[in-house]
Motif scaffolding. Structure first.
Motif, short mmCIF file in Angstrom:
data_model
loop_
_atom_site.label_atom_id
_atom_site.label_comp_id
_atom_site.label_asym_id
_atom_site.label_seq_id
_atom_site.Cartn_x
_atom_site.Cartn_y
_atom_site.Cartn_z
N PHE A 266 0.83 -1.21 0.00
CA PHE A 266 0.00 0.00 0.00
C PHE A 266 0.87 1.26 0.00
N TYR A 267 1.97 1.23 0.72
CA TYR A 267 2.86 2.40 0.77
C TYR A 267 3.45 2.70 -0.61
N VAL A 268 3.96 1.65 -1.26
CA VAL A 268 4.60 1.84 -2.57
C VAL A 268 3.60 2.34 -3.60
N LEU A 269 2.42 1.73 -3.67
CA LEU A 269 1.45 2.10 -4.69
C LEU A 269 0.79 3.44 -4.38
N SER A 270 0.70 3.82 -3.12
CA SER A 270 0.12 5.12 -2.76
C SER A 270 1.06 6.26 -3.10
N ASN A 271 2.34 5.97 -3.17
CA ASN A 271 3.33 7.02 -3.46
C ASN A 271 3.73 7.05 -4.93
N ASP A 272 2.89 6.51 -5.79
CA ASP A 272 3.10 6.60 -7.23
C ASP A 272 2.94 8.06 -7.65
N PRO A 273 3.93 8.66 -8.33
CA PRO A 273 3.81 10.06 -8.76
C PRO A 273 2.63 10.30 -9.71
N ASP A 274 2.18 9.27 -10.40
CA ASP A 274 1.02 9.40 -11.28
C ASP A 274 -0.23 9.52 -10.42
N ALA A 275 -0.87 10.69 -10.46
CA ALA A 275 -2.01 10.96 -9.58
C ALA A 275 -3.17 9.99 -9.83
N SER A 276 -3.37 9.59 -11.07
CA SER A 276 -4.48 8.68 -11.37
C SER A 276 -4.25 7.31 -10.73
N ASN A 277 -3.00 6.92 -10.61
CA ASN A 277 -2.68 5.64 -9.98
C ASN A 277 -2.71 5.74 -8.45
N SER A 278 -2.15 6.81 -7.90
CA SER A 278 -2.14 6.95 -6.45
C SER A 278 -3.56 7.11 -5.91
N ALA A 279 -4.46 7.72 -6.69
CA ALA A 279 -5.85 7.87 -6.25
C ALA A 279 -6.56 6.52 -6.16
N SER A 280 -6.11 5.57 -6.94
CA SER A 280 -6.73 4.22 -6.94
C SER A 280 -5.82 3.20 -6.27
N ALA A 281 -4.94 3.68 -5.38
CA ALA A 281 -3.97 2.78 -4.74
C ALA A 281 -4.65 1.70 -3.93
N GLU A 282 -5.78 2.02 -3.31
CA GLU A 282 -6.46 1.01 -2.48
C GLU A 282 -6.90 -0.19 -3.32
N ALA A 283 -7.54 0.09 -4.44
CA ALA A 283 -7.99 -1.00 -5.31
C ALA A 283 -6.81 -1.78 -5.87
N ASP A 284 -5.79 -1.07 -6.34
CA ASP A 284 -4.62 -1.75 -6.92
C ASP A 284 -3.91 -2.61 -5.86
N THR A 285 -3.82 -2.05 -4.65
CA THR A 285 -3.15 -2.78 -3.57
C THR A 285 -3.91 -4.06 -3.23
N PHE A 286 -5.23 -3.99 -3.22
CA PHE A 286 -6.02 -5.17 -2.89
C PHE A 286 -5.68 -6.34 -3.82
N PHE A 287 -5.67 -6.10 -5.12
CA PHE A 287 -5.42 -7.20 -6.07
C PHE A 287 -3.97 -7.65 -6.02
N CYS A 288 -3.04 -6.73 -5.78
CA CYS A 288 -1.63 -7.14 -5.62
C CYS A 288 -1.46 -7.97 -4.35
N PHE A 289 -2.17 -7.60 -3.30
CA PHE A 289 -2.12 -8.35 -2.05
C PHE A 289 -2.66 -9.77 -2.25
N VAL A 290 -3.76 -9.88 -2.99
CA VAL A 290 -4.32 -11.20 -3.28
C VAL A 290 -3.31 -12.05 -4.02
N GLU A 291 -2.64 -11.47 -5.02
CA GLU A 291 -1.65 -12.22 -5.80
C GLU A 291 -0.46 -12.63 -4.93
N LEU A 292 -0.01 -11.73 -4.07
CA LEU A 292 1.14 -12.02 -3.22
C LEU A 292 0.82 -13.14 -2.23
N ILE A 293 -0.31 -13.03 -1.55
CA ILE A 293 -0.69 -14.03 -0.55
C ILE A 293 -0.94 -15.39 -1.20
N SER A 294 -1.42 -15.39 -2.45
CA SER A 294 -1.73 -16.66 -3.11
C SER A 294 -0.50 -17.57 -3.19
#
Length: 431
Positions: A266-294
């Motif tokens: 969440f920290y890495v994806l929230s600090n993306d300089p691209d505002a459109s990506n950092s604004a959706s960091a929660e959603a992106d983090t969720f799916f990355c978390f699912v992939e990592l835990i899998s």
């Protein structure tokens, strides 16, 4: 045959452990010889070197400063070159994952804030290798996460209200009610707050209350020393991600400490300089978390603990890996002092080393864990084995208590050296 003499540990050969030679005692003036003791001859004066001149001192200091600047300049040039390689790899129409993994194993250099977010998303399989598909995939996943929030984060009262509103809307469309009065809402047994039925929303809600309380406690304890995680909005994002994950994965649900695994993502994806990506960091983090835990899912399933794929099997693989590469250390740990991996490595493995190193160092280690072509689970085991080998001298002279304390509070170390040792163990993890 004579008894074999055990070699003295190398660390005892250090001068700091040597005693100075004993000084001979002076003759006893009250012994049999009553003669006055002879005074020792005076020591010859030692010549003191003259202090350096101002020009020498300044020249020596300037030389050291020049060498330091040259080393820093070389390091900066190397980091700039590596960063340029990352950006070149990410700019291609189809990202070459082999090249990206090779670069990730070297670590994303400082100043790569715009590089690490897409690199991690690619390594975790969240983004496809075709760049032209990124906008479509991101929009689809973010929309899906929004639907998850509506489905899993509402309390039963709000869910039932929406269900009834939907029913009334359909009735109005069909003109079932012709007298102009709204019908009285009927509460079925399954919709009653005291219902114990398995399909009851309220019963499910109360059964999950303990997990929700645990998530709340853990989220508030996540890196309190870092202001980013103290922000209320960020804590709410972590809480929502963990709740949705636990409800989507009933076989795993939530295990205490998952918040620590989620935090770096969440920290890495929230600090993306691209505002459109950092604004959706929660959603992106969720799916990355699912992939990592899998990739580590079996370590979190209690019903698999004693199976061939559970956490006990993973700890056994670490033991076998250590025995293969350093049997002397393995024997001292597990035969002599009885320090088994479950006493120290359970936390290392289930929390992906997030509690053993500082936050920034952990992110650097994760570059290698996510990027290694052998996959995160095997790479993590190699790093754990390298951690043991790196402190082998201290472990070999320690007893049970000393070694447990050392491994539960792992000392600061050179991370590049640690990853180098882990890389030397490549291809040796038991399948």
């Amino acid at each position: 045959m004579g008894k074999k003499v055990k070699a003295v540990p190398e660390w005892l050969n250090s001068p700091i452990w040597s005693n100075p030679p004993p000084v001979p005692a002076p003759a006893d003036p009250f012994g049999t010889d009553f003669a006055r003791p002879v005074a020792p001859p005076p020591e010859p004066p030692t010549s003191v070197p003259p202090p350096p001149t101002y020009e020498q001192a300044v020249g020596s200091y300037a030389g050291r400063q020049r060498e330091t600047r040259e080393e820093e300049g070389a390091g900066a040039a190397l980091r700039a070159h590596l960063l340029a390689d990352f950006k070149s790899a990410l700019s291609k129409k189809t990202v070459n994952m082999g090249e990206l993994r090779r670069l990730a194993c070297l670590g994303v250099p400082d100043g790569g804030g715009d590089v690490r977010p897409p690199v991690w998303k690619l390594l975790l399989g969240y983004l496809p290798t075709e760049r032209s598909l990124w906008p479509y995939e991101l929009e689809k996943k973010r929309s899906q996460y929004s639907a998850y929030k509506d489905e899993f984060l509402l309390n039963p009262s709000e869910k039932l209200r929406r269900i009834e509103e939907s029913k009334l809307s359909r009735k109005k469309e069909l003109n079932v009610e012709r007298n102009g009065l709204l019908p009285r809402l009927e509460v079925t047994n399954e919709e009653h707050p005291l219902s114990s039925g398995k399909s009851s929303l309220w019963n499910q809600y109360f059964q999950e209350s303990e997990i929700l309380e645990q998530i709340d406690r853990d989220v508030k304890r996540t890196h309190p020393d870092i202001s980013f995680f103290s922000a209320k909005s960020n804590q709410e994002s972590l809480r929502r991600i963990l709740i949705i994950y636990s409800r989507l994965n009933p076989s795993v649900r939530y295990m205490q400490g998952m918040n620590e695994v989620l935090a770096p993502l969440f920290y890495v994806l929230s600090n993306d300089p691209d505002a459109s990506n950092s604004a959706s960091a929660e959603a992106d983090t969720f799916f990355c978390f699912v992939e990592l835990i899998s990739g580590f899912k079996n370590n979190y399933c209690k019903h698999l603990d004693n199976s061939r794929v559970g956490i006990r099997s993973t700890l056994s693989k670490l033991s076998q890996l250590l025995k293969k590469h350093d049997e002397e250390l393995w024997r001292h740990m597990e035969v002599i002092t009885k320090v088994y991996p479950q006493y120290y490595a359970f936390r290392w493995i289930t929390l992906l080393l997030t509690m053993e190193f500082s936050f920034n160092v952990c992110i650097h280690i994760w570059d290698a864990i996510l990027g290694d072509p052998e996959g995160p689970p095997d790479t993590l085991l190699r790093i754990c084995c390298a951690m043991l080998i790196l402190v082998r001298k201290r472990l070999l002279v320690g007893d049970f208590t000393a070694n447990i304390q050392l491994l539960q509070h792992y000392p600061q170390t050179n991370i590049d050296h640690l990853l180098h040792i882990a890389n030397r163990l490549r291809g040796t993890v038991a399948s």
